[in-house]
Design an enzyme around this catalytic site. Structure first.
Site: not given
Length: 261
Positions: A49, A60
């Site tokens: 990723e 995040d």
């Protein structure tokens, strides 16, 4: 058969859990991914990723936010991320590479152009955390036209009917969020993970990959009991961040090897 599909088929036949490290493009240095990915593939990584830095990475936690800020300070933009994918292919990386980024830069770049350029560079799909299925038709069509898998998220709070809608659009694999909250290393996995994954499993034949909070070999083994793969993001970024100058590749390699047990 796509590179992602072939990878999961091979690992399934071998009885192995797919290990998918997350690397932020441009972190800690501008071209670090070109060093890190080949070394981690040799250490046992099965897919990658590849983060596209963004100023407001809403999914995040603090660790990846810091990495994103550093990458932006290093001058990384979407064009450089595409160039990085091409550079990894030139360096012999064979594992699937799935860039992960937020929708606004992709939309500004142009979805058709994005899918074409990513595919030409050697990417295998896109992960877009803030793209809901209701608004994904244009991006989905562009990805399909250029042979890219469009990866969708499901969370413990996702209702069954919404999982059905996501499964109808998704390809490659389903990204299963292992907690309610943002990314970040955790000591223990959520106790409800098996039941959640079984609920998703009943609604799709695609591989299920667990992310958010995976940070140890024990976590990878536990995830592998119920899913096809595990994504390790913040824990790996922490290792890179804490490494002495010039040692981050070696420390990252040691960590990925440890995840393999």
């Amino acid at each position: 058969m796509s590179r992602i599909e072939a990878t999961f088929a091979r690992l399934r036949a071998a009885g192995r859990t797919a290990l998918m490290p997350y690397l932020m493009t441009g972190y800690p240095e501008r071209d670090s991914a070109l060093e890190l990915a080949p070394a981690l593939e040799a250490a046992g990584a099965d897919l990658f990723e590849l983060g596209v830095p963004f100023s407001d990475p809403l999914a995040d936690g603090a660790t990846i936010q810091r990495a994103s800020e550093r990458a932006l300070a290093n001058g990384i933009r979407l064009e450089h991320c595409i160039e990085t994918v091409a550079g990894l292919r030139k360096r012999g990386v064979r594992a699937p590479i799935v860039p992960m980024g937020y929708y606004n830069p992709f939309l500004q770049y142009g979805l058709e152009r994005l899918a074409r350029d990513m595919a030409d560079a050697g990417a295998d799909g896109l992960i877009i955390p803030d793209l809901p299925p209701e608004e994904a038709q244009e991006c989905h069509a562009a990805c399909r036209a250029h042979g890219l898998d469009l990866i969708f998220f499901v969370a413990p709070t996702t209702p069954d009917e919404r999982i059905d809608r996501i499964a109808a659009l998704a390809s490659g694999f389903i990204y299963c969020v292992a907690l309610t909250g943002v990314t970040g290393a955790r000591r223990e996995l959520w106790s409800g993970l098996p039941a959640f994954l079984e609920r998703v499993r009943r609604r799709t034949s695609l591989p299920l990959v667990v992310g958010f909070g995976i940070s140890s070999a024990a976590h990878v083994r536990e995830a592998g009991r119920y899913a096809a793969g595990a994504i390790v993001a913040s824990a790996l970024i922490n290792v890179i961040e804490q490494a002495p100058p010039g040692e981050y590749v070696a420390r990252a390699v040691d960590f990925v090897r440890s995840l393999r047990g």
